[in-house]
Design a protein around this motif. Structure first.
Motif, PDB file in Angstrom:
ATOM      1  N   GLN A 195      -0.300   5.440  -7.952  1.00  0.00           N
ATOM      2  CA  GLN A 195      -1.399   6.137  -7.293  1.00  0.00           C
ATOM      3  C   GLN A 195      -2.724   5.524  -7.745  1.00  0.00           C
ATOM      4  N   ASN A 196      -3.796   5.941  -7.078  1.00  0.00           N
ATOM      5  CA  ASN A 196      -5.126   5.494  -7.456  1.00  0.00           C
ATOM      6  C   ASN A 196      -5.501   6.143  -8.783  1.00  0.00           C
ATOM      7  N   LEU A 197      -5.476   5.360  -9.851  1.00  0.00           N
ATOM      8  CA  LEU A 197      -5.717   5.888 -11.187  1.00  0.00           C
ATOM      9  C   LEU A 197      -7.099   6.511 -11.298  1.00  0.00           C
ATOM     10  N   HIS A 213      -0.519  -0.133  -4.954  1.00  0.00           N
ATOM     11  CA  HIS A 213       0.557   0.729  -4.469  1.00  0.00           C
ATOM     12  C   HIS A 213       1.758  -0.044  -3.928  1.00  0.00           C
ATOM     13  N   GLY A 214       1.783  -1.374  -4.020  1.00  0.00           N
ATOM     14  CA  GLY A 214       2.969  -2.088  -3.572  1.00  0.00           C
ATOM     15  C   GLY A 214       2.669  -3.453  -2.995  1.00  0.00           C
ATOM     16  N   VAL A 215       3.645  -3.948  -2.208  1.00  0.00           N
ATOM     17  CA  VAL A 215       3.586  -5.292  -1.645  1.00  0.00           C
ATOM     18  C   VAL A 215       3.716  -5.207  -0.135  1.00  0.00           C
ATOM     19  N   LYS A 217      15.852  -1.903 -11.116  1.00  0.00           N
ATOM     20  CA  LYS A 217      15.701  -0.716 -10.273  1.00  0.00           C
ATOM     21  C   LYS A 217      14.740  -1.012  -9.125  1.00  0.00           C
ATOM     22  N   GLY A 218      15.058  -0.462  -7.964  1.00  0.00           N
ATOM     23  CA  GLY A 218      14.209  -0.673  -6.793  1.00  0.00           C
ATOM     24  C   GLY A 218      14.694  -1.821  -5.936  1.00  0.00           C
ATOM     25  N   THR A 219      16.004  -2.067  -5.941  1.00  0.00           N
ATOM     26  CA  THR A 219      16.566  -3.164  -5.154  1.00  0.00           C
ATOM     27  C   THR A 219      16.823  -2.760  -3.708  1.00  0.00           C
ATOM     28  N   ASN A 263       6.805  -3.130   3.874  1.00  0.00           N
ATOM     29  CA  ASN A 263       6.041  -2.721   2.697  1.00  0.00           C
ATOM     30  C   ASN A 263       7.032  -2.145   1.682  1.00  0.00           C
ATOM     31  N   PHE A 264       6.907  -2.517   0.430  1.00  0.00           N
ATOM     32  CA  PHE A 264       7.859  -2.056  -0.569  1.00  0.00           C
ATOM     33  C   PHE A 264       7.197  -2.077  -1.942  1.00  0.00           C
TER      34      PHE A 264
END
Length: 791
Positions: free
Chosen positions: A587-589, A691-693, A720-722, A776-777
């Motif tokens: 998230q936006n810190l 927030h990702g790619v 993790k996250g495959t 997007n991931f």
């Protein structure tokens, strides 16, 4: 002859006389132009025409005059980024007759064409007279902005590093630029547009002392210097012995380079003996790659940048043209080469320019009290209404109202103006400083400041020598400005840098963006951060900076730890109270730490942190770091020798390394502590965000660095996250077989428990994501289990 005819003839004579006079004036002007100097101009922009976006770049201007003349060369650049940044760069130059004179001016990178810039020459000074037109040559700059990677090469072979261009065929944006010694700037800030400088088998001692010093400063401010040459390494590295990562011991020959071959992923046959240099890494250096018992690639941090050693001549065959050479160096230089969106979709505003509007939250400029103004209005209404009427009626002088009411209106208006402008009578400034510490005592300081003008007129501000400036006009002006209306002039003088705001309106703000301010006495934040047996972060941070820091926050492992205020010389423990720990979850810190409130006292902190976190140049830096705030004066500039009063907010930030103090026995590293770095992209659309790619059709390769050293034996590696969107797949590089293997998709966790060592290349795990559509991931995360052999 009639009176009318005589009148017409007289009028005709007057008209003819005026025409003759006008003609003589133009003829006189033509004669003056004929006598004026004829000046030719040539320009060379950036590095072989490449102008790096958001960086400072050298502009070489060569002037030749047919007469002796001296004056100001002025490069006017209009805003091309919609940020109101308009600057004229001024340099005084003397032109001997028929003798080419070269001047170098630093300009910021961006899109340039005939409509947003021009070059002018003023005899004596830009403050006097009209510019002299150029007799030959183009009086404007033309360049497209370039945001890809630039690798400059000093080598006896200009084709050195050309193998890296193979990455462009796979979606990367990269250029290699061969340079001669005389083409290398002697100011560190003008090297700012380079990402990597390779010195290979080149006599570096032919560089001037100023050039050598500029290279060293450029490295400390974030550049990557590669020293190589094999048997010619000594002449490449001679002037840089103090920062080189190795001590040279000699040369040897090898028959193969299996570790380099493994890193490149393709067969490498040397066929005959191949010469490499031998060396010993110095203290603090890290051997990234070894071969036949010799270090092949060694790196050492130097300030914000790094110096690398390569044991072989990068231009020597057969390795130079080896098919895996580009892949190997894409991995070696990971993090040093910016990966940009090859399709050019979207625009990222440089962080400093994005902070310009934050300076408008001027703490010293406050709105007058609404209640006070309300009571003044009520008092005025009472006085000019019933009170004045009652008094004049009492003395039977009601006709005096025609005089007294306007007089009271003038007095009331003057009172309101005096109250409203009570804090607007002095020059003042509001400055935001971003101090990026290197952890060794120095820092890279960038600043943006708003200068408030209490009266209309011209204002000349004085800055320290070698400060590089961009400036913007008043924030209260209306309408667009035209080329030629530029009213900000910047001159790099012998002992200072001068900025002149011309024709500033009353109560207006002029913006100035400052770079090139090395901060050698910044101090540092020292830390002893480690994981306990339960996988929790413990330890402390000590403030060894020059300031007391407020609201210090440690960001690590996907969490933000509020550490409170830490005064200079004091320490604070990493909090274990869950109320002081925020889970970021990408998230936006800034919004988590400084949420919007009615009394928004942290609006500046929120915007600064947000801009830093989302800046594309900082994405890879913001996974593990610590930051805090101070309000002491770190950037001062003067007018007429007197310091301008200033409000300042300072953002202190430093990367933090986890102290992997591994004792002998079992180790467990949870998810989130090892951060991947993208090394290659083959896609028309690519972007990394907090927030990702974002990835278009194509592939992306990333690498997870494992624990430093070679004394850990891994028993299990979990990824993790495959599970990525249906059109995308994730594969793992098997270094032993030289093939990509599909990864588990069902539970989004891929576990490697059978011989994990086969998947480790150069102490890294390599992953590729392929997609047939726009996706997007989130980045995958890595967890490790194993045993440390360390005593």
């Amino acid at each position: 002859m009639s009176l009318c005819t005589r009148s017409l003839r007289g009028l005709s004579l007057w008209v003819m006389a005026l025409l003759v006079l006008a003609a003589s004036l133009f003829t006189g002007s033509g004669t003056a132009n004929a006598d004026a100097p004829k000046i030719q101009i040539q320009t060379e922009l950036g590095y072989k025409g490449k102008l790096k976006e958001g960086k400072w770049n050298p502009l070489k201007i060569t002037l030749t005059s047919d007469q002796d003349i001296a004056g100001d060369i002025v490069v006017q650049i209009q805003s091309y980024q919609g940020m109101g940044i308009e600057s004229s760069y001024v340099q005084y130059v003397e032109l001997p007759k028929d003798t080419p004179k070269e001047v170098v001016i630093g300009i910021p990178g961006g899109y340039l064409n005939k409509d947003n810039n021009q070059i002018l020459f003023y005899e004596k000074s830009y403050t006097e007279g009209q510019p002299i037109p150029f007799d030959l040559g183009r009086n404007y700059l033309q360049s497209s902005q370039y945001s890809g990677a630039l690798i400059a090469v000093l080598s006896d072979d200009p084709d050195t590093m050309n193998f890296m261009n193979a990455l462009n065929g796979r979606g990367n944006s990269l250029n290699t630029v061969p340079l001669k010694a005389e083409e290398l700037p002697d100011q560190a800030q003008l090297l700012n547009g380079l990402d990597v400088l390779v010195i290979n088998n080149f006599a570096s001692d032919t560089l001037s002392a100023a050039q050598q010093e500029a290279i060293a400063h450029w490295v400390s401010e974030g550049g990557t210097l590669v020293l190589s040459g094999g048997a010619g390494y000594v002449k490449s590295a001679a002037p840089f012995a103090d920062i080189a990562p190795v001590q040279w011991t000699g040369t040897t020959t090898v028959q193969s380079l299996p570790e380099l071959e493994k890193l490149g992923g393709k067969p490498l046959s040397l066929q005959e003996s191949y010469t490499i240099s031998t060396a010993t890494p110095v203290e603090g250096a890290e051997s990234q790659l070894e071969g036949n018992g010799n270090p092949l690639i060694v790196s050492k941090s130097q300030g914000m940048g790094q110096v690398m050693y390569a044991a072989y001549d990068l231009a020597l065959e057969p390795v130079a043209s080896w098919g895996g050479h580009a892949d190997a160096w894409a991995s070696i230089l990971r993090g040093a080469l910016p990966l940009v969106n090859p399709g050019g979709m979207g625009y990222y505003q440089p962080m400093l320019e994005s902070l310009g509007y934050v300076t408008e939250y001027f703490p010293s400029l406050k709105m007058p009290s609404f209640q006070l103004l309300l009571w003044m209005l009520i008092g005025y209404a009472v006085i000019v209404g019933p009170l004045l009427y009652f008094i004049l009626k009492k003395v039977d002088k009601r006709e005096w109202a025609w005089l007294l009411i306007p007089a009271l209106a003038v007095v009331a208006s003057g009172t309101v103006y005096t109250v409203g402008s009570s804090d607007r009578t002095e020059e003042m400034a509001h400055t935001i400083n971003v101090i990026e510490m290197d952890g060794e005592g120095s820092a890279l300081k960038s600043s943006v400041s708003a200068f408030f003008s209490p009266r209309s007129g011209n204002y000349t501000l004085e800055f320290p020598k070698n400060t590089y400036l961009r400036a913007g006009g008043s924030s209260n002006s209306f309408g667009g400005s035209r080329l030629g209306d530029n009213n900000t002039y910047i001159r790099a003088a012998e002992n200072e840098t001068l900025l002149e705001f011309r024709n500033m309106p009353q109560w207006s703000l002029g913006k100035v963006y400052m770079q090139g301010q090395g901060y050698n006495e910044a101090g540092k934040l020292t830390s002893d951060i480690r994981l306990d047996a339960a996988g929790q972060i413990v330890g402390q941070v000590t403030n060894e900076t020059k300031s007391d820091l407020e609201n210090v926050v440690l960001v690590m492992g996907g969490k933000a730890y509020r550490m409170g205020d830490i005064k200079q010389g004091e320490s604070a423990e990493v909090p274990q109270d869950k109320a002081q720990i925020l889970t970021t979850n990408h998230q936006n810190l800034s919004n988590l730490l400084y949420p919007y409130t009615n009394n928004d006292v942290y609006n500046r902190e929120r915007e600064v942190l947000s801009m830093y976190s989302y800046s594309p140049t900082n994405i890879d830096k913001t996974s593990t770091y610590i930051f805090g705030w101070s309000k002491d004066h770190l950037t001062n500039y003067t007018r007429a020798g007197k310091e301008v009063s200033s409000d300042q907010l300072n953002f202190w930030v430093q990367p933090i390394q986890m102290g992997w103090a591994l004792n002998e026995g079992e180790i467990t590293i949870p998810y989130g502590f090892l951060t991947p770095e993208v090394t290659q992209v083959n896609s028309p659309i690519f972007g990394t965000y907090v927030h990702g790619v974002e990835l278009g059709q194509g592939t992306m390769i990333m690498e997870f660095p494992l624990l430093p050293g070679d004394d850990v034996k891994y028993s299990e590696i979990s990824i993790k996250g495959t599970r990525v969107p249906g059109v995308a797949t994730m594969e793992l590089w098997n270094a032993s077989s030289g093939e990509w293997e599909p990864m588990t998709q069902q539970n989004s966790v891929h576990v490697i428990a059978d011989n994990p060592e086969q998947y480790i290349v150069n102490n890294k795990i390599r992953i590729m994501i392929s997609t047939s559509d726009h996706v997007n991931f989130m980045m995958p995360e890595l967890s490790l289990k194993g045993e440390s052999q360390h005593d």
